[in-house]
Design a protein around this motif. Structure first.
Motif, PDB file in Angstrom:
ATOM      1  N   CYS A 111      40.821  42.797  41.057  1.00  0.00           N
ATOM      2  CA  CYS A 111      41.073  42.037  40.806  1.00  0.00           C
ATOM      3  C   CYS A 111      41.152  40.751  41.571  1.00  0.00           C
ATOM      4  O   CYS A 111      42.061  40.797  42.369  1.00  0.00           O
ATOM      5  CB  CYS A 111      42.139  41.784  39.443  1.00  0.00           C
ATOM      6  SG  CYS A 111      42.740  40.245  39.130  1.00  0.00           S
ATOM      7  N   THR A 113      41.820  37.879  41.021  1.00  0.00           N
ATOM      8  CA  THR A 113      42.932  36.684  40.607  1.00  0.00           C
ATOM      9  C   THR A 113      44.245  37.270  40.950  1.00  0.00           C
ATOM     10  O   THR A 113      45.178  36.292  41.421  1.00  0.00           O
ATOM     11  CB  THR A 113      42.661  36.395  39.176  1.00  0.00           C
ATOM     12  OG1 THR A 113      41.417  36.357  38.827  1.00  0.00           O
ATOM     13  CG2 THR A 113      43.543  35.251  38.665  1.00  0.00           C
ATOM     14  N   CYS A 145      36.717  42.426  36.058  1.00  0.00           N
ATOM     15  CA  CYS A 145      38.025  42.351  35.516  1.00  0.00           C
ATOM     16  C   CYS A 145      38.349  41.322  34.369  1.00  0.00           C
ATOM     17  O   CYS A 145      37.810  39.987  34.718  1.00  0.00           O
ATOM     18  CB  CYS A 145      39.131  42.259  36.769  1.00  0.00           C
ATOM     19  SG  CYS A 145      40.964  42.215  36.241  1.00  0.00           S
ATOM     20  N   CYS A 147      41.624  41.081  32.945  1.00  0.00           N
ATOM     21  CA  CYS A 147      43.018  41.083  32.729  1.00  0.00           C
ATOM     22  C   CYS A 147      43.656  39.610  32.358  1.00  0.00           C
ATOM     23  O   CYS A 147      42.865  38.694  32.391  1.00  0.00           O
ATOM     24  CB  CYS A 147      43.748  41.622  33.988  1.00  0.00           C
ATOM     25  SG  CYS A 147      43.830  40.341  35.502  1.00  0.00           S
ATOM     26  N   CYS A 150      43.168  36.828  34.844  1.00  0.00           N
ATOM     27  CA  CYS A 150      41.809  36.426  34.996  1.00  0.00           C
ATOM     28  C   CYS A 150      41.453  35.521  33.875  1.00  0.00           C
ATOM     29  O   CYS A 150      40.919  34.418  33.950  1.00  0.00           O
ATOM     30  CB  CYS A 150      40.758  37.471  35.014  1.00  0.00           C
ATOM     31  SG  CYS A 150      40.866  38.322  36.679  1.00  0.00           S
TER      32      CYS A 150
END
Ligand SMILES: [Zn+2]
Length: 627
Positions: A111, A113, A145, A147, A150
């Protein structure tokens, strides 16, 4: 040649092994090693015995040692030992990184981010740069990703916008800059996979990526053409050329895995030679584990063997002596070695690849992967990120709609006296803009067709979109219908409208692109003639035969059919013979019995041509030089 002979004599005199002095003459061969296998290289016995399996069957110039995959980081002492092992044997060593958290979990990426993930990504880049002067990022430097971090950071942007911005920044700030800080000489190379039309959705940025990285690498893995990724065999060629056109001279290699070998070893070999035909300077074999673990079995021998095919199973299985000891082939490595030995005989005689210029604006999609299907019906493709201004014919698929100035560029090409061929997908996407040139329409109306008049009959029904035009403002030059099964005629397959000094053509693409392969040879021959006017060679015959053209009078025809096929090769009249660069035979031009198909409404300029009859074995190529 002289040099080689001298070198050979010197080796003989000094008692040196001749093999050590020379690998393949026309391309480099490398092996990529996953972190899992690099980690095993702490065991010198394992390393020595497995390397012996590979190096006794294929000549390897370079090995890439991965430092990270799936959160496995190879310890420093193991990297040191492996580097020394290969350097001592005269094998060049580079690094590699796979930025996956867990490849087995739907290709779970990092990820970019998440601050903790970002820190890890940077550490891995620094660790790798400390150990190698070049390294390749395998396939996964993208993000899937979604999540909560994000989702919040994306805000009102589209996923494509957010991810392209995120990954371009991550490439510079987390990988390239930190790596160069640790090792100012390091070259950071990004390997792009085969799904190029979908890259932007996951953050690969073909506009900036090839510029910010030191070089790119190309996944030419096409494996099963009927699988979920729609990987037509021709993609392996097209994608190398396209990535090279993004920044000419900076696409340094192609990359093939063993995925296709389950369909027969011919499918694996095809991918390797197609990569070389596209003039990738280096062919990378993925991966070390497959080269030792994929054992040659009778099931790899295809049904069409024994007819003199380009990949000859029995010949490949003969004992071979590469590093001073004769061995009986045991693994995939020998299929690669055998293929390279065959193509190395003629690759040096080919010029620079040329093809039908097709404009794909950066990060565009629409009629995804269509040029690969066109390659499979014998149209040599050359995709590029700018609208070319030096061509007789420019091909535009739906993706061209991403250019806001497209119409003025089409108009300029037509005013120059050139032609533009657009697909039904593009016409449907931007009808008002195309109407500036000709008031053509492509709606949701469909037709089922199987009869193409003088151009032939297809064995299957084909579903096509209907192109509508104002009578006498445009006209269909190839027409299709369904009279054989009680339908009506008169749906355009190819439509022509004049504008200034040029012609705008609309090429009808079946709803299922795979049905292009069901079109009769007569239709395909005419389409190839209209679209391929910039090239000095074309073919006549069924689909699933590809043509690769080079700028020095050489070309290759390759059949992907399971049975032998005879085609016509058409050249300018000045050519009277074709020299076969594989077996040294000569083919003379002949006078065809039937004149090429023409209609009263539509007549191609009848420049005199020479026609050659060429028979190609299943899954085989022929390489020619015009004389
Ligand atoms: Zn995330």
């Amino acid at each position: 040649m002289q040099k080689k002979v001298v070198l050979f004599m010197l080796c003989v005199l000094l008692g040196l092994p001749v093999f050590a002095q020379k690998n393949y003459q026309n391309f480099k061969v490398s092996v990529y090693t996953r972190a899992y296998e690099v980690e095993k290289m702490k065991d010198l016995h394992w390393l020595d015995s497995t390397w012996n399996i590979i190096s006794s069957q294929v000549k390897v110039d370079k090995i890439y040692l991965e430092t990270h995959r799936d959160l496995l980081i190879v310890p420093q002492s193991t990297i040191d030992q492996a580097k020394k092992f290969f350097s001592d044997r005269g094998v060049e060593v580079g690094g590699g990184i796979t930025y996956t958290v867990n490849e087995a979990n739907n290709f779970e990426t990092f990820c970019y981010t998440n601050p903790e993930h970002r820190k890890k990504v940077q550490e891995i880049a620094e660790y790798t740069a400390k150990n190698f002067d070049d390294f390749i990022l395998d396939d996964f430097f993208f993000t899937n990703c979604k999540c909560d971090l994000c989702i919040a950071a994306k805000g009102k942007m589209s996923w494509t916008e957010y991810r392209v911005k995120l990954m371009t920044e991550a490439g510079e700030e987390l990988v390239i800059k930190p790596a160069k800080k640790v090792n100012p000489d390091v070259k950071v190379i990004i390997k792009y996979p085969n799904w190029y039309d979908h890259f932007q959705g996951l953050g690969f940025d073909l506009e900036h990526g090839p510029q910010i990285f030191d070089a790119v690498w190309t996944g030419t893995e096409t494996r099963d053409p009927s699988g979920n990724q729609h990987l037509q065999a021709y993609l392996g060629y097209n994608v190398v050329r396209y990535f090279d056109n993004l920044r000419p001279g900076f696409n340094l290699g192609g990359w093939v895995d063993s995925g296709g070998s389950s369909m027969g070893m011919d499918r694996y070999a095809e991918q390797l030679w197609i990569t070389a035909f596209a003039k990738a300077p280096e062919v990378t074999l993925f991966a070390y584990n497959q080269l030792i673990g994929t054992r040659l079995r009778d099931t790899h021998r295809t049904a069409w063997q024994g007819q003199g095919t380009s990949f000859d199973w029995n010949e490949m299985m003969e004992p071979v002596n590469i590093n001073g000891k004769e061995v009986v082939p045991t693994t995939l490595a020998r299929a690669a070695g055998y293929t390279f030995e065959k193509i190395d005989q003629f690759m040096g005689k080919l010029g620079k690849p040329v093809g039908i210029k097709s404009y794909k604006p950066y990060n565009s999609n629409g009629e995804d992967f269509l040029p690969n299907y066109l390659g499979m019906i014998g149209m040599p493709m050359d995709m590029l990120p700018v609208f070319p201004t030096d061509q007789k014919v420019v091909l535009l698929t739906e993706q061209a709609k991403y250019d806001e100035d497209l119409v003025s560029k089409i108009q300029a090409q037509l005013r120059r006296g050139g032609d533009v061929v657009i697909t039904t997908g593009l016409l449907k996407a931007i009808p008002e803009q195309i109407a500036q040139i000709a008031e053509l329409r492509c709606s949701d109306l469909k037709a089922i067709v199987n009869d193409f008049g003088r151009y032939g009959v297809s064995e299957k029904d084909i579903l096509i979109p209907q192109v509508l035009y104002y009578t006498n403002d445009a006209w269909e030059t190839i027409s299709a219908g369904r009279p054989l099964t009680g339908g009506v005629s008169g749906f355009p397959m190819l439509t022509r409208a004049q504008y200034s000094k040029g012609n705008l053509y609309v090429m009808t693409i079946p709803d299922n692109m795979g049905e292009l392969y069901d079109l009769p040879a007569g239709v395909l021959n005419s389409l190839r003639q209209v679209v391929g006017r910039d090239l000095d060679v074309r073919i006549e015959g069924p689909a699933n035969v590809s043509l690769y053209v080079y700028d020095n009078g050489t070309f290759i025809v390759e059949s992907f059919l399971n049975e032998p096929v005879t085609i016509n090769v058409i050249t300018g009249q000045a050519t009277t013979k074709l020299n076969d660069l594989v077996d040294g035979s000569v083919i003379n031009a002949y006078k065809p019995l039937d004149a090429p198909a023409t209609t009263t409404m539509f007549r191609m300029p009848t420049t005199p041509v020479s026609t050659f009859k060429v028979t190609i074995m299943p899954h085989s190529y022929k390489v020619f030089e015009k004389k």
